[in-house]
Design a protein around this motif. Structure first.
Motif, short mmCIF file in Angstrom:
data_model
loop_
_atom_site.label_atom_id
_atom_site.label_comp_id
_atom_site.label_asym_id
_atom_site.label_seq_id
_atom_site.Cartn_x
_atom_site.Cartn_y
_atom_site.Cartn_z
N ARG A 37 -4.95 -6.36 -4.77
CA ARG A 37 -5.62 -7.47 -4.09
C ARG A 37 -6.33 -8.40 -5.08
O ARG A 37 -6.57 -9.58 -4.78
CB ARG A 37 -6.60 -6.92 -3.06
N GLU A 38 -6.67 -7.88 -6.27
CA GLU A 38 -7.25 -8.73 -7.30
C GLU A 38 -6.26 -9.81 -7.74
O GLU A 38 -6.65 -10.91 -8.12
CB GLU A 38 -7.67 -7.88 -8.50
N PHE A 39 -4.98 -9.47 -7.69
CA PHE A 39 -3.94 -10.43 -8.07
C PHE A 39 -3.47 -11.26 -6.86
O PHE A 39 -3.03 -12.40 -7.02
CB PHE A 39 -2.74 -9.69 -8.67
N TYR A 40 -3.55 -10.67 -5.67
CA TYR A 40 -3.08 -11.35 -4.46
C TYR A 40 -4.17 -11.24 -3.38
O TYR A 40 -4.03 -10.52 -2.39
CB TYR A 40 -1.78 -10.70 -3.96
N PRO A 41 -5.28 -11.97 -3.58
CA PRO A 41 -6.44 -11.79 -2.69
C PRO A 41 -6.20 -12.20 -1.25
O PRO A 41 -6.92 -11.74 -0.35
CB PRO A 41 -7.52 -12.68 -3.33
N LYS A 42 -5.22 -13.03 -0.99
CA LYS A 42 -4.98 -13.49 0.39
C LYS A 42 -3.67 -12.97 0.96
O LYS A 42 -3.18 -13.50 1.96
CB LYS A 42 -4.99 -15.03 0.43
N ASN A 43 -3.13 -11.94 0.34
CA ASN A 43 -1.85 -11.43 0.82
C ASN A 43 -2.05 -10.48 2.00
O ASN A 43 -2.72 -9.44 1.88
CB ASN A 43 -1.11 -10.72 -0.31
N LEU A 44 -1.48 -10.85 3.13
CA LEU A 44 -1.69 -10.07 4.36
C LEU A 44 -1.01 -8.71 4.32
O LEU A 44 -1.46 -7.76 4.96
CB LEU A 44 -1.20 -10.88 5.56
N LYS A 45 0.10 -8.57 3.56
CA LYS A 45 0.76 -7.27 3.47
C LYS A 45 -0.18 -6.24 2.85
O LYS A 45 -0.26 -5.09 3.32
CB LYS A 45 2.04 -7.38 2.64
N ILE A 46 -0.89 -6.64 1.82
CA ILE A 46 -1.84 -5.73 1.17
C ILE A 46 -3.02 -5.43 2.10
O ILE A 46 -3.44 -4.28 2.26
CB ILE A 46 -2.36 -6.34 -0.15
N ILE A 47 -3.54 -6.48 2.75
CA ILE A 47 -4.75 -6.30 3.56
C ILE A 47 -4.46 -5.45 4.80
O ILE A 47 -5.22 -4.51 5.12
CB ILE A 47 -5.35 -7.66 3.96
N TYR A 48 -3.36 -5.75 5.50
CA TYR A 48 -3.03 -4.94 6.69
C TYR A 48 -2.71 -3.50 6.32
O TYR A 48 -3.04 -2.57 7.06
CB TYR A 48 -1.86 -5.57 7.45
N LYS A 49 -2.08 -3.29 5.17
CA LYS A 49 -1.79 -1.93 4.74
C LYS A 49 -3.10 -1.19 4.43
O LYS A 49 -3.26 0.01 4.71
CB LYS A 49 -0.88 -1.93 3.51
N SER A 50 -4.08 -1.94 3.88
CA SER A 50 -5.39 -1.34 3.60
C SER A 50 -6.08 -0.92 4.89
O SER A 50 -6.76 0.11 4.94
CB SER A 50 -6.27 -2.34 2.83
N VAL A 51 -5.92 -1.72 5.94
CA VAL A 51 -6.49 -1.36 7.25
C VAL A 51 -5.94 -0.01 7.69
O VAL A 51 -6.69 0.91 8.06
CB VAL A 51 -6.17 -2.43 8.31
N GLY A 52 -4.62 0.14 7.65
CA GLY A 52 -3.99 1.37 8.12
C GLY A 52 -4.40 2.59 7.32
O GLY A 52 -4.71 3.65 7.89
N PHE A 53 -4.44 2.45 5.99
CA PHE A 53 -4.79 3.60 5.15
C PHE A 53 -6.26 3.99 5.36
O PHE A 53 -6.61 5.17 5.32
CB PHE A 53 -4.52 3.29 3.69
N ASN A 54 -7.15 2.99 5.57
CA ASN A 54 -8.55 3.31 5.86
C ASN A 54 -8.68 4.05 7.18
O ASN A 54 -9.51 4.97 7.32
CB ASN A 54 -9.39 2.04 5.87
N LEU A 55 -7.87 3.67 8.15
CA LEU A 55 -7.90 4.38 9.44
C LEU A 55 -7.43 5.82 9.28
O LEU A 55 -7.98 6.74 9.91
CB LEU A 55 -7.04 3.64 10.46
N ILE A 56 -6.41 6.02 8.42
CA ILE A 56 -5.88 7.37 8.22
C ILE A 56 -6.95 8.29 7.65
O ILE A 56 -7.06 9.47 8.03
CB ILE A 56 -4.64 7.32 7.30
N ILE A 57 -7.78 7.77 6.72
CA ILE A 57 -8.83 8.64 6.15
C ILE A 57 -10.14 8.53 6.95
O ILE A 57 -11.18 9.02 6.52
CB ILE A 57 -9.09 8.30 4.67
N LYS A 58 -10.05 7.85 8.12
CA LYS A 58 -11.17 7.71 9.05
C LYS A 58 -12.37 6.96 8.44
O LYS A 58 -13.52 7.23 8.76
CB LYS A 58 -11.61 9.09 9.57
N ASP A 59 -12.07 6.02 7.56
CA ASP A 59 -13.11 5.14 7.02
C ASP A 59 -13.11 3.88 7.88
O ASP A 59 -12.55 2.84 7.52
CB ASP A 59 -12.83 4.81 5.55
N PHE A 60 -13.78 3.98 9.06
CA PHE A 60 -13.70 2.91 10.04
C PHE A 60 -14.46 1.65 9.60
O PHE A 60 -14.10 0.54 10.00
CB PHE A 60 -14.23 3.41 11.40
N ILE A 61 -15.45 1.84 8.76
CA ILE A 61 -16.22 0.67 8.30
C ILE A 61 -15.34 -0.24 7.43
O ILE A 61 -15.22 -1.44 7.67
CB ILE A 61 -17.47 1.12 7.52
#
Length: 467
Positions: free
Chosen positions: A397-421
Motif C-alpha cells: 500500500r506504500e507503493f499503491y496507496p489508493k489501490n482498492l484490490k489491496i485495501i479490500y483484501k486487507s479488510v478480509g484478512f483483518n476480519l479473518i484474524i478478528k481485528d475488527f478495528i
C-alpha cells in the motif's frame, strides 16, 4: 654483420622476422622500424614491438618517433612514471611534436583525469595538420566524461575525414541514442546516406532508429536497403525479422531469421526468435523445437530457458515449467523477473513455502508490481500466516496507496484474524475511494463468507447515511 640491400628480404616485416631467426643483423631505415613497430602494436604483439623498438634505437638512437613508440608501449603496460620521464626528455628536443601531447593525454586518461587529457589533445590539435586520430581520442575522452554532445561532435569530425570510418559512425549514433535524440540520428544518417547511398552500416543504423520510434514501415525499407547494399549482412536480416514480427508477419520474419542461419553458423538468438514466431503462429511443436535448439546452441542463454519455461507454463505443465525456470535462475539468480516466474509457478503448484521465498526474492531485488504484493499476501495467508499477509499488503500500500484490490483484501484478512478495528478502518478507506461501490465485488468475490454479514452491512448502511 650488416647485409647489403640486395641480400635483404623485400618487405620490412619479413626481413625483420628473418633477422630474429638468425645471427645476422639487417639495417633498416628509421621509418621501416616505425612501420614494423606499428604493425606489431596493431596486431597486439607487444613483445615483438618492444624488440623492434630496442633494435631500432640501437641503429637510430636519436629517433624521436621510435622513442615516442617506446612511450606508447610504456603507457600500455602502465609504466607511467617512466613514460613521463622519457616524454620530459623528448619535449626538450621537440616542443612542437603533437605526439608528445597525445601520449601525455593518454597518461592522464589512464589516471582518470579526463579533463586534463582533453586539454592536452586540444593542444595537439593546434600543432598538427592530421587531426583525424586526435578527434577520435577526444571523442573517447568526452565519453569517459559523459559529455555525449561533445563526444558526438568529435566523432562526427572523424566521419567527415573518412566516411568509411564505421567505428566513429557507430559512436556518433551511440551518442544520439544516449541523448534519446532519435530524430537527430535519423536526420544525420539521411544526410550521410545522400553522400554514401550504398553504405549498409548507415542503412542498418537508420533502420534501428526508425524501429525505436516505432516507424516500422520506414524501418523495413531501411533494412531492405542495407540488404541490397550487402546481401550477406546478417544484422540487417535479423533486425528486419524483428520489424516483421512487430507487423505480425511471422512467416516472413522466420524466413529472415533462417537466412542469418544459412549465411553463417546458427546463433541461439536466431533460434529463439524463430521459436517465438512459431509460438505466435500457434505451432506449438515447432516453437518447442526451436526453444530447445536455442539452449542446445547456448546452454548459458537464460532467455532460452525462460522461453521453455513460459512454453510449459502457458500450457499449464507447471512441473516442467518449474524445472526450467530453475535453469534460468542458476544462470542469473539476480533477475527479479525470473524469481517472479518461479513464484507464480510455485503458486500454481500450491508449493506455498517455495512461493513465499520466491516472492521475497522478487521484492528484495526491486520488483514492486501490484500483483507481486497481492499474490505474496495470498501465499502467506495460505501458509496460515495471515498476520504476515497483512504486513505484506501494508508494504504494498506504500507503493499503491489508493489501490482498492489491496485495501479490500486487507479488510478480509483483518476480519479473518478478528481485528475488527483495523478491518473497519480499511473498509472505510475503501469506501471513500469506491464511492459508488463498483469495486466492492472485489471483496465479495474473495471473501464471500463476509459479503452479507451483519457487520459489513451495518458499516455500509451507516456510511451511506453519513455521506
Amino acid at each position: 654483420m650488416a647485409l647489403e640491400s640486395n641480400e635483404r628480404p623485400d618487405k620490412p616485416i619479413t626481413k625483420f622476422e628473418s633477422m630474429l631467426k638468425t645471427d645476422d643483423v639487417y639495417f633498416f631505415d628509421a621509418e621501416d622500424f616505425e612501420d614494423i613497430v606499428h604493425h606489431y602494436l596493431n596486431n597486439g604483439k607487444i613483445s615483438l614491438a618492444k624488440k623492434g623498438i630496442k633494435i631500432g634505437l640501437q641503429q637510430h638512437p636519436c629517433s624521436i618517433e621510435l622513442k615516442l613508440l617506446q612511450v606508447e608501449v610504456m603507457v600500455f603496460e602502465n609504466h607511467l612514471e617512466n613514460a613521463e620521464k622519457l616524454l620530459d626528455e623528448l619535449e626538450m628536443l621537440d616542443r612542437n611534436n603533437e605526439e608528445i601531447y597525445i601520449q601525455r593525454a593518454n597518461i592522464f586518461s589512464k589516471k582518470d583525469n579526463h579533463a586534463a587529457a582533453v586539454s592536452l589533445l586540444q593542444k595537439a590539435l593546434e600543432l598538427t595538420t592530421d587531426s583525424f586520430d586526435i578527434y577520435s581520442l577526444l571523442g573517447m575522452e568526452y565519453l569517459f566524461m559523459d559529455d555525449f554532445k561533445l563526444a558526438k561532435e568529435s566523432f562526427m569530425r572523424c566521419v567527415e575525414f573518412d566516411n568509411e570510418d564505421y567505428s566513429s559512425l557507430y559512436n556518433v549514433i551511440y551518442c544520439f541514442e544516449f541523448l534519446e535524440d532519435y530524430d537527430g540520428a535519423i536526420y544525420y544518417l539521411n544526410e550521410y546516406l545522400d553522400k554514401n547511398p550504398y553504405c549498409q552500416v548507415a542503412w542498418h543504423q537508420l533502420g534501428k532508429q526508425y524501429y525505436e520510434k516505432r516507424m516500422f514501415p520506414e524501418a523495413l525499407t531501411a533494412f531492405d536497403f542495407a540488404i541490397i547494399s550487402d546481401d550477406t549482412f546478417i544484422g540487417a536480416y535479423f533486425e528486419k525479422g524483428k520489424v516483421l514480427e512487430k507487423l505480425g508477419k511471422y512467416k516472413e520474419a522466420i524466413e529472415n531469421y533462417e537466412t542469418t542461419i544459412n549465411i553463417e553458423d546458427p546463433t541461439s538468438h536466431a533460434f529463439l526468435r524463430i521459436g517465438k514466431c512459431y509460438e505466435k503462429l500457434k505451432n506449438k511443436e515447432m516453437a518447442k523445437y526451436y526453444f530447445y535448439q536455442t539452449v542446445h546452441e547456448d546452454p548459458l542463454l537464460d532467455k532460452g530457458w525462460l522461453a521453455i519455461t513460459n512454453f510449459y507454463y502457458n500450457n499449464k505443465n507447471y512441473e516442467k515449467a518449474l524445472y526450467y525456470i530453475n535453469k534460468a535462475l542458476n544462470i542469473d539468480g539476480e533477475n527479479p523477473l525470473y524469481w517472479k516466474k518461479c513464484a507464480n509457478i510455485n503458486y500454481a503448484l500450491e508449493n506455498y513455502d517455495q512461493a513465499d521465498f520466491a516472492y521475497k526474492q522478487v521484492v528484495d531485488l526491486g520488483n514492486y508490481e501490484l500483483d507481486t504484493w497481492l499474490k505474496w499476501a495470498d501465499v502467506a495467508h495460505f501458509n496460515g500466516d495471515t498476520l504476515s499477509a497483512l504486513q505484506i499488503l501494508a508494504q504494498g500500500r506504500e507503493f499503491y496507496p489508493k489501490n482498492l484490490k489491496i485495501i479490500y483484501k486487507s479488510v478480509g484478512f483483518n476480519l479473518i484474524i478478528k481485528d475488527f478495528i483495523n478491518a473497519r478502518i480499511c473498509l472505510l478507506d475503501a469506501l471513500k475511494l469506491d464511492k459508488k461501490r463498483k469495486q466492492l465485488q472485489l471483496f465479495n468475490k474473495q471473501f464471500p463468507q463476509y459479503s452479507n454479514s451483519e457487520w459489513i452491512n451495518t458499516i455500509l448502511a451507516n456510511y451511506k447515511k453519513a455521506s
